[in-house]
Design a protein around this motif. Structure first.
Motif, PDB file in Angstrom:
ATOM      1  N   ALA A  47      50.607 -25.073  30.547  1.00  0.00           N
ATOM      2  CA  ALA A  47      51.259 -24.654  31.794  1.00  0.00           C
ATOM      3  C   ALA A  47      52.733 -25.036  31.792  1.00  0.00           C
ATOM      4  CB  ALA A  47      50.549 -25.282  32.990  1.00  0.00           C
ATOM      5  N   PHE A  54      55.287 -18.310  35.109  1.00  0.00           N
ATOM      6  CA  PHE A  54      54.653 -18.372  36.426  1.00  0.00           C
ATOM      7  C   PHE A  54      55.478 -17.560  37.421  1.00  0.00           C
ATOM      8  CE2 PHE A  54      54.347 -20.409  40.646  1.00  0.00           C
ATOM      9  CZ  PHE A  54      53.027 -20.117  40.906  1.00  0.00           C
ATOM     10  N   GLU A  55      54.788 -16.702  38.171  1.00  0.00           N
ATOM     11  CA  GLU A  55      55.476 -15.847  39.134  1.00  0.00           C
ATOM     12  C   GLU A  55      55.519 -16.536  40.491  1.00  0.00           C
ATOM     13  OE1 GLU A  55      53.871 -11.893  39.270  1.00  0.00           O
ATOM     14  OE2 GLU A  55      53.499 -11.916  37.115  1.00  0.00           O
ATOM     15  N   THR A  58      52.952 -16.534  43.848  1.00  0.00           N
ATOM     16  CA  THR A  58      51.528 -16.493  43.546  1.00  0.00           C
ATOM     17  C   THR A  58      50.987 -17.914  43.624  1.00  0.00           C
ATOM     18  OG1 THR A  58      51.917 -16.707  41.161  1.00  0.00           O
ATOM     19  CG2 THR A  58      51.766 -14.468  42.056  1.00  0.00           C
ATOM     20  N   SER A  62      45.555 -21.206  41.169  1.00  0.00           N
ATOM     21  CA  SER A  62      44.819 -20.132  40.486  1.00  0.00           C
ATOM     22  C   SER A  62      45.355 -19.917  39.079  1.00  0.00           C
ATOM     23  CB  SER A  62      44.931 -18.830  41.276  1.00  0.00           C
ATOM     24  OG  SER A  62      44.369 -18.972  42.544  1.00  0.00           O
ATOM     25  N   TRP A  63      46.661 -19.989  38.938  1.00  0.00           N
ATOM     26  CA  TRP A  63      47.290 -19.811  37.618  1.00  0.00           C
ATOM     27  C   TRP A  63      46.822 -20.911  36.679  1.00  0.00           C
ATOM     28  CZ3 TRP A  63      51.707 -22.381  35.216  1.00  0.00           C
ATOM     29  CH2 TRP A  63      52.251 -21.677  34.131  1.00  0.00           C
ATOM     30  N   THR A  66      43.130 -20.495  35.736  1.00  0.00           N
ATOM     31  CA  THR A  66      42.974 -19.410  34.764  1.00  0.00           C
ATOM     32  C   THR A  66      43.352 -19.895  33.372  1.00  0.00           C
ATOM     33  OG1 THR A  66      43.415 -17.769  36.478  1.00  0.00           O
ATOM     34  CG2 THR A  66      43.660 -17.055  34.191  1.00  0.00           C
TER      35      THR A  66
END
Length: 167
Positions: A47, A54-55, A58, A62-63, A66
């Motif tokens: 990460a 990373f947007e 959002t 959740s990112w 995932t």
């Protein structure tokens, strides 16, 4: 570049705050706490290395979930090709469980939970243990909300059957 710096720092701070949730989610994949911690660490490394992808706007949680899920499944794929040792090693059975009733029941639940399929364990952990919404769970698992609901229902039923409870 300076205008990107504050958002990166904020994202890093938010990632640190999500470590307990990541650890809990990792335990759904790994029964051994050390393996779960390794999965969390690998997720955090990936990460942070890809923070620029990373947007903003959002959900960071959740990112991260995932990334963890994909990392775990990649590990499984790789480990299925590598067999490091015997599955039923004698040293694994040298521990003694507590004799209290609650400990026995907890063990029954743990065994029943481990018999669930990966998808069911994942959904139960996301929705029941971590309290994620159906929408978030669907996003993390990359499936429809209806699929989340049906998996959750099947997982609950399977757990109850396994524990000898009435449905």
């Amino acid at each position: 570049m300076s205008e990107l710096q504050p958002s990166v720092e904020l994202a890093r701070d938010d990632i640190v705050k999500l470590i307990p949730a990541l650890r809990a989610f990792a335990r759904t994949f790994c029964r051994d706490p050390v393996d779960a911690d390794d999965l969390v660490q690998e997720t955090l490394v990936k990460a942070l290395a890809n923070l620029d992808k990373f947007e903003p706007g959002t959900r960071l949680k959740s990112w991260l979930f995932t990334i963890m899920r994909n990392t775990f499944y990649t590990r499984v794929k790789i480990s299925s090709r590598e067999v490091p040792g015997l599955e039923n090693c004698a040293s694994d059975s040298l521990r003694l469980d507590a004799t209290q009733e609650w400990s026995a029941r907890a063990r029954e639940v743990e065994v029943a939970f481990s018999k669930l399929g990966d998808q069911y364990r994942e959904i139960l952990t996301l929705v029941v243990v971590l309290g994620e919404s159906y929408e978030t769970a669907a996003e993390i698992c990359d499936c429809a909300i209806g699929t989340v609901k049906s998996r959750l229902n099947r997982a609950r039923r399977q757990l109850l059957l396994e524990l000898g409870e009435e449905i």
